[in-house]
Scaffold this motif. Structure first.
Motif, PDB file in Angstrom:
ATOM      1  N   LEU A   1      49.333  26.830   2.757  1.00 35.05           N
ATOM      2  CA  LEU A   1      48.735  27.925   1.994  1.00 35.05           C
ATOM      3  C   LEU A   1      49.815  28.799   1.358  1.00 35.05           C
ATOM      4  CD1 LEU A   1      45.745  29.003   4.269  1.00 35.05           C
ATOM      5  CD2 LEU A   1      45.607  28.026   1.965  1.00 35.05           C
ATOM      6  N   VAL A   2      50.874  29.093   2.123  1.00 38.92           N
ATOM      7  CA  VAL A   2      51.992  29.881   1.575  1.00 38.92           C
ATOM      8  C   VAL A   2      52.648  29.118   0.423  1.00 38.92           C
ATOM      9  CG1 VAL A   2      54.268  30.862   2.069  1.00 38.92           C
ATOM     10  CG2 VAL A   2      52.407  31.110   3.730  1.00 38.92           C
ATOM     11  N   ILE A   3      52.843  27.823   0.601  1.00 38.10           N
ATOM     12  CA  ILE A   3      53.456  27.004  -0.444  1.00 38.10           C
ATOM     13  C   ILE A   3      52.581  26.971  -1.688  1.00 38.10           C
ATOM     14  CG2 ILE A   3      54.084  24.637  -1.073  1.00 38.10           C
ATOM     15  CD1 ILE A   3      54.924  24.233   1.858  1.00 38.10           C
ATOM     16  N   PHE A   4      51.281  26.778  -1.504  1.00 43.65           N
ATOM     17  CA  PHE A   4      50.360  26.677  -2.641  1.00 43.65           C
ATOM     18  C   PHE A   4      50.358  27.956  -3.473  1.00 43.65           C
ATOM     19  CE2 PHE A   4      46.125  27.480  -4.421  1.00 43.65           C
ATOM     20  CZ  PHE A   4      45.998  26.385  -5.270  1.00 43.65           C
TER      21      PHE A   4
ATOM     22  N   GLN B   1      64.471  33.331  -7.299  1.00 42.55           N
ATOM     23  CA  GLN B   1      64.800  31.997  -6.813  1.00 42.55           C
ATOM     24  C   GLN B   1      65.224  32.040  -5.346  1.00 42.55           C
ATOM     25  OE1 GLN B   1      66.803  29.182  -9.441  1.00 42.55           O
ATOM     26  NE2 GLN B   1      68.364  28.886  -7.870  1.00 42.55           N
ATOM     27  N   VAL B   2      66.032  33.038  -4.968  1.00 43.04           N
ATOM     28  CA  VAL B   2      66.453  33.181  -3.571  1.00 43.04           C
ATOM     29  C   VAL B   2      65.246  33.442  -2.676  1.00 43.04           C
ATOM     30  CG1 VAL B   2      67.777  34.584  -1.959  1.00 43.04           C
ATOM     31  CG2 VAL B   2      68.781  33.945  -4.158  1.00 43.04           C
ATOM     32  N   MET B   3      64.315  34.284  -3.134  1.00 49.43           N
ATOM     33  CA  MET B   3      63.095  34.541  -2.382  1.00 49.43           C
ATOM     34  C   MET B   3      62.292  33.258  -2.191  1.00 49.43           C
ATOM     35  SD  MET B   3      61.742  38.158  -3.944  1.00 49.43           S
ATOM     36  CE  MET B   3      60.177  37.976  -3.077  1.00 49.43           C
ATOM     37  N   ALA B   4      62.229  32.458  -3.246  1.00 45.55           N
ATOM     38  CA  ALA B   4      61.494  31.197  -3.168  1.00 45.55           C
ATOM     39  C   ALA B   4      62.142  30.253  -2.162  1.00 45.55           C
ATOM     40  CB  ALA B   4      61.437  30.547  -4.551  1.00 45.55           C
ATOM     41  N   ILE B   5      63.469  30.242  -2.122  1.00 46.43           N
ATOM     42  CA  ILE B   5      64.181  29.374  -1.178  1.00 46.43           C
ATOM     43  C   ILE B   5      63.889  29.796   0.257  1.00 46.43           C
ATOM     44  CG2 ILE B   5      66.460  28.723  -0.322  1.00 46.43           C
ATOM     45  CD1 ILE B   5      67.468  28.869  -3.189  1.00 46.43           C
ATOM     46  N   VAL B   6      63.964  31.106   0.530  1.00 46.81           N
ATOM     47  CA  VAL B   6      63.778  31.602   1.891  1.00 46.81           C
ATOM     48  C   VAL B   6      62.323  31.434   2.342  1.00 46.81           C
ATOM     49  CG1 VAL B   6      63.883  33.621   3.390  1.00 46.81           C
ATOM     50  CG2 VAL B   6      65.688  33.231   1.691  1.00 46.81           C
ATOM     51  N   VAL B   7      61.397  31.995   1.566  1.00 42.26           N
ATOM     52  CA  VAL B   7      59.979  31.942   1.952  1.00 42.26           C
ATOM     53  C   VAL B   7      59.465  30.510   1.899  1.00 42.26           C
ATOM     54  CG1 VAL B   7      57.654  32.735   1.405  1.00 42.26           C
ATOM     55  CG2 VAL B   7      59.598  34.296   1.159  1.00 42.26           C
TER      56      VAL B   7
ATOM     57  N   ALA C   1      58.106  28.220   5.081  1.00 37.46           N
ATOM     58  CA  ALA C   1      56.756  27.651   5.005  1.00 37.46           C
ATOM     59  C   ALA C   1      56.813  26.129   4.947  1.00 37.46           C
ATOM     60  CB  ALA C   1      56.029  28.201   3.782  1.00 37.46           C
ATOM     61  N   GLY C   2      57.809  25.602   4.237  1.00 35.83           N
ATOM     62  CA  GLY C   2      57.941  24.159   4.121  1.00 35.83           C
ATOM     63  C   GLY C   2      58.239  23.494   5.450  1.00 35.83           C
ATOM     64  N   VAL C   3      59.112  24.105   6.247  1.00 41.63           N
ATOM     65  CA  VAL C   3      59.428  23.554   7.565  1.00 41.63           C
ATOM     66  C   VAL C   3      58.187  23.597   8.461  1.00 41.63           C
ATOM     67  CG1 VAL C   3      60.767  23.917   9.671  1.00 41.63           C
ATOM     68  CG2 VAL C   3      61.887  24.071   7.443  1.00 41.63           C
TER      69      VAL C   3
ATOM     70  N   ILE D   1      65.780  22.135  -2.309  1.00 42.08           N
ATOM     71  CA  ILE D   1      66.601  23.301  -1.972  1.00 42.08           C
ATOM     72  C   ILE D   1      68.086  22.984  -2.140  1.00 42.08           C
ATOM     73  CG2 ILE D   1      67.291  24.853  -0.104  1.00 42.08           C
ATOM     74  CD1 ILE D   1      64.460  24.747   0.957  1.00 42.08           C
ATOM     75  N   LEU D   2      68.456  21.749  -1.845  1.00 48.92           N
ATOM     76  CA  LEU D   2      69.874  21.381  -1.900  1.00 48.92           C
ATOM     77  C   LEU D   2      70.467  21.549  -3.298  1.00 48.92           C
ATOM     78  CD1 LEU D   2      69.857  18.258   0.449  1.00 48.92           C
ATOM     79  CD2 LEU D   2      70.580  20.590   0.970  1.00 48.92           C
TER      80      LEU D   2
END
Length: 225
Positions: free
Chosen positions: A60-63, A87-93, A97-99, A144-145
């Motif tokens: 849900l967070v990812i969507f 972009q940094v916020m997207a990487i962290v959040v 959520a992705g993990v 992310i890499l």
């Protein structure tokens, strides 16, 4: 390669959206009995709650992160946030959520594929869609890499430009993705394919909101005489 890029990212998105919309409408109209998530919790509850919570909260967070991040025009957040900060916020959040989603999804996939009782009650579509979703989340985390190599937000602006061009029916949307790393393109292609698969899997339950429940009549329960 230019033709292939246009085909996949300029034409295929509209095919995917049309299939999803018409297919979902047709299924709701002709197969409402199949419009459910086919829960297997009754067959085995072990680790079900943990896996389900991790998966659903993460996805849900990812969507909604993708929805807001890709479809919000740059000028709306530019006065108080740079593209790099976003972009940094997207990487962290998105990473957290992705993990969560990956761990929960992997647990659900393992459970569905290895438990004899659950496997016996599962369809090909059930098994296929959970595996596809786990692969898609893994690809998302893999992006992310290359993202860490350029934190200026330039690639994010390209991806957002493509998504906004698609949803506003602008010509040349695929040109935004010229030069974008292949891992992003693979992630996007599989995401579009999930739209195609949507009407034919249990994913349709995402559209079911039990609004009638809040206006229901109270059930009268009487004690036995």
């Amino acid at each position: 390669m230019s033709y292939l890029n246009t085909l996949i990212f300029g034409i295929y998105p509209y095919i995917a959206l049309v299939v999803m919309i018409i297919g979902t409408w047709a299924r709701y109209d002709h197969g409402q009995f199949t419009w459910k998530a086919h829960s297997s919790q009754i067959l085995r509850k072990k680790n079900m709650v943990l896996a389900s919570v991790l998966f659903h909260v993460g996805i849900l967070v990812i969507f909604f992160g993708h929805l807001v991040g890709l479809l919000t025009p740059h000028f709306m957040y530019e006065p108080f946030m740079t593209a790099g900060t976003k972009q940094v916020m997207a990487i962290v959040v998105g990473g957290i959520a992705g993990v969560m989603c990956l761990v929960g999804g992997a647990m659900l996939a393992y459970r569905r594929l290895t438990d004899p009782r659950i496997s016996a009650s599962s369809t090909f579509a059930d098994n296929m869609i959970i595996v596809v979703l786990v692969v898609q989340v893994a690809l998302g985390l893999a992006t992310i890499l290359p993202t860490l190599g350029h934190l200026d937000g330039a690639t994010m602006l390209q991806l957002a430009g493509w998504a906004q061009a698609i949803f506003t029916f602008q010509g040349g949307a695929a040109e935004y993705l010229v030069g974008v790393h292949w891992i992003y393109k693979l992630h996007m292609f599989l995401g579009l394919t999930i739209f195609v698969l949507f009407p034919f899997t249990r994913l349709v339950h995402m559209l079911s909101v039990p609004l009638e429940y809040f206006g229901r009549k109270y059930q009268v329960v009487r004690k036995r005489a």
